[in-house]
Design an enzyme around this catalytic site. Structure first.
Site: not given
Length: 718
Positions: A349, A359, A396-397, A425, A509
């Site tokens: 993604h 990420d 995706e998140e 990922d 994140h």
């Protein structure tokens, strides 16, 4: 349009119902395949028929020099700014991916969906004295994002709400932490639960607090100034308004009051906060003193408050902005020359909560380099035996939405044609290779790592260092729902691999997930990116080009026996697995027969006539065996999850990482009688056993045998 037309959903029933249509398809496809050239007949352009195409793996690896610089350049572009799904900056990253795939000379296709996404509209937090006078306004921003370039911290799908209440510190928010509070005589009912990140899935932390009556939840970040954004959606991946079907334009959507939708959303508001904000709250708490191990986790020293409640109050408000947003999946398709109706899929993604250097765009940059190499190989005269599809997922998140909607839309095609899905990922987040897969791909994965240079140890292969790391090679089973392999395995029953370097990333994140971090700390020379790229590409080439699919179901049987042994030990009764053991042995026997058949085929000409037919039939059985582990109606109460071996359990803290129906039966048995618990577990064990029986029958190419009566004794502890 998607690369395949959407079909009516094909239920994953008994093996024979899947095999019969293939017999008819085979008769037609053989007429075409018989006339196609074998691998020795594929020529280099301009060679005059004198030279065959080089070994694909060798050709792929020969394109490695300088690739680390190419990967670094792509990552720099991809991470130039934030690009959360559904926001305007996401279009720029999509355009870059699309342009790079086209520059590689690959045919590209895009597919748009319109799911329900969730954003932060407003949030505020204040600390009040017991008389409700203001003590201080507390920050709801991220200290590491000093320039406010990023989406402000929030939990996607957290509902709007407000709480004016005392706070209680709940440590990591695990069940054991709430039990410890019970022993201290402290309840979170009607209060704001303050947790530290690390208690598993953040949505599980919120759900546990809500179950105990909390009014809201705050989850603290790390002391480095990062604040971890993320989703708290419950019940599985995908668009919450279209469970089981794609969120296309004009699709039917459930209402917010539908029970299937309501159960997907938490019932109380929550949000992430900085460690500084959490510390400001916890230092004011009274009540029983903090347990020593909880205090150590906070890093606040000895002079801290208690666990609460109060005496101070928190005034917390959160306003969610839910809206239908446009997302875009991107595909590059390399059509196979002999079996174009068999698909090997590679996916990553590209949407990110922040800059996404780890990420997910470390994986995106690696995927683009795989595409670059395959494009060069195509120009040199190579064509894969089976079709290769490169997938760039969106959203995706928010809960694997882009991949899930596409799998749901193309489920019929994928059931009958997908060979495997290879997921990356966070390609690089530290040192050391970590991998997960369905067991039939274990041997292939290990073999491929023998061909790749280790990025950190001169003169060694990845296999050399992997086999000495943490006591030996350990391949995880994919019974988690945190990346895009989830819909392929848990819903569609497609063999999967998941690859990454580094066990975990502290800046996950947060604003710290930047190109600067990657360049200075994560992978300064981008050699780990290079290693992942090579492993990923070589896996795809083997699955696309091997005459017989490189699946090892003997390994699968061995893994299932290990699971059965662990389950027996958990239940304190080895007789509880007597019934399943027989079916595992039958699967092992079928796998051995497949290996014998493969060896026999090597003595035949597998490129024409009888040998071609035998090979096609064998590959179909290998391809379909994983689908046998699906249950058409899904797990009880969780119908989207259909894989009886490796779907995630309902209880986020379950000790079982396999046999999810059994795990669910155990976790739900607290208020049941011993007889009811016994029956529920026995029923789920029977379902697993029947799935294993179906897989053995598919591998043999036979009808399933009549089921034996379940007479084993299963004891379930209190």
């Amino acid at each position: 349009m998607p690369p395949f037309p959407a079909r009516a959903l094909l239920p994953p029933g008994a093996a024979v119902r899947l095999l019969l249509p293939f017999g008819l398809l085979l008769l037609v496809s053989l007429l075409v395949l018989h006339a196609r050239p074998g691998p020795d007949e594929r020529r280099l352009p301009g060679s005059g028929g004198a030279h065959s195409v080089p070994d694909p793996a060798a050709l792929f690896l020969s394109l490695s020099p300088g690739a680390n610089a190419t990967i670094a350049a792509d990552l720099r572009v991809l991470t130039a700014g934030p690009h959360l799904a559904g926001t305007p900056p996401a279009a720029g990253v999509a355009a870059h991916v699309l342009s790079r795939l086209r520059a590689a000379g690959l045919r590209t296709v895009t597919r748009d969906y319109t799911p329900l996404l969730s954003y932060r509209s407003h949030a505020s937090l204040a600390l009040l004295a017991p008389d409700r006078s203001l003590l201080s306004h507390l920050s709801v921003d991220e200290p590491a994002d000093a320039g406010r370039r990023l989406v402000r911290p929030y939990h996607a799908y957290a509902p709007s709400g407000a709480a004016l209440a005392e706070a209680v510190f709940v440590n990591l928010g695990r069940e054991e932490d709430f039990v410890a509070l019970d022993r201290l005589g402290v309840t979170v009912r009607g209060r704001v639960a303050v947790a530290v990140r690390g208690g598993g899935y953040r949505g599980g932390v919120v759900a546990r607090a809500a179950k105990r009556g909390a009014a809201a939840v705050l989850i603290a970040g790390r002391a480095d100034g990062g604040v971890e954004r993320g989703t708290v959606i419950l019940g599985g991946p995908g668009d919450p308004l279209t469970p089981g079907w794609a969120a296309t334009d004009g699709a039917q959507r459930l209402g917010f009051d539908h029970h299937a939708v309501r159960r997907r959303f938490p019932t109380i508001p929550s949000m992430p906060v900085s460690a500084e904000t959490a510390s400001s709250i916890i230092r004011t708490l009274g009540g029983p003193p903090l347990p020593a191990e909880w205090r150590a986790g906070l890093g606040l020293g000895d002079h801290v408050g208690g666990v609460g409640p109060g005496p101070t109050l928190l005034n917390f408000t959160y306003q969610e902005d839910r809206k239908m947003a446009r997302i875009k999946d991107i595909f590059a398709i390399i059509k196979g020359y002999e079996e174009p109706d068999r698909y090997v899929l590679l996916g990553n993604h590209r949407d990110a909560w922040t800059y996404g250097a780890v990420d997910p765009n470390s994986g995106t940059a690696a995927l683009l380099d795989v595409a670059r190499r395959l494009g060069i190989m195509l120009q040199s005269g190579w064509t894969p035996r089976r079709t290769i599809i490169i997938c760039s997922w969106d959203a995706e998140e928010f809960g694997m939405i882009g991949s899930t909607e596409w799998v749901e839309e193309n489920l019929g095609d994928l059931h009958s044609k997908a060979v495997a899905y290879l997921n990356v990922d966070c390609a690089v987040q530290g040192v050391g290779l970590f991998a997960g897969s369905t067991p039939q791909l274990d041997n292939l994965l290990v073999d491929v790592t023998r061909q790749v240079k280790d990025p950190d140890v001169e003169g060694k292969t990845v296999h050399d260092t992997w086999s000495t790391m943490n006591g030996g090679i350990n391949i995880e089973r994919l019974a988690r729902t945190d990346s895009d392999f989830a819909p392929f395995l848990h819903h569609a029953g497609i063999p999967c691999v998941d690859l990454y370097y580094g066990k975990e990333f502290p800046g996950y994140h947060t604003a710290l997930d930047s190109y600067t971090w990657m360049e200075k700390h994560g992978d300064p020379l981008f050699l780990r990116h290079l290693a992942i790229t090579e492993i990923w590409g070589l896996l795809a080439l083997r699955l696309a080009d091997d005459l017989v699919l490189p699946f090892g179901y003997q390994t699968y049987a061995s893994q299932l026996q290990e699971h059965a042994n662990v389950f027996a030990a958990m239940m304190n009764n080895s007789q509880s697995v007597n019934f399943i053991n027989g079916f595992i042995k039958d699967l092992s026997s079928a796998a051995m027969a497949v290996q014998k058949e493969t060896n026999e085929l090597k003595q035949l000409n597998m490129h024409e006539g009888y040998g071609l037919m035998r090979r096609r039939l064998l590959n179909d059985r290998l391809l379909l065996a994983e689908r046998s582990f699906l249950q058409a109606e899904g797990l009880q109460g969780r119908g989207w999850y259909k894989h009886l071996l490796y779907s995630p359990p309902e209880d986020y803290e379950s000790e079982l990482s396999f046999f999810p129906g059994v795990a669910d039966a155990i976790s739900r048995s607290g208020n049941q009688s011993a007889e009811q618990r016994h029956a529920a577990v026995r029923q789920e064990m029977w379902k697993v056993s029947m799935a294993i029986q179906r897989a053995a029958s598919v591998l043999r190419g036979e009808f399933s045998a009549p089921s034996k009566p379940l007479n084993s004794s299963v004891s379930v502890g209190p």
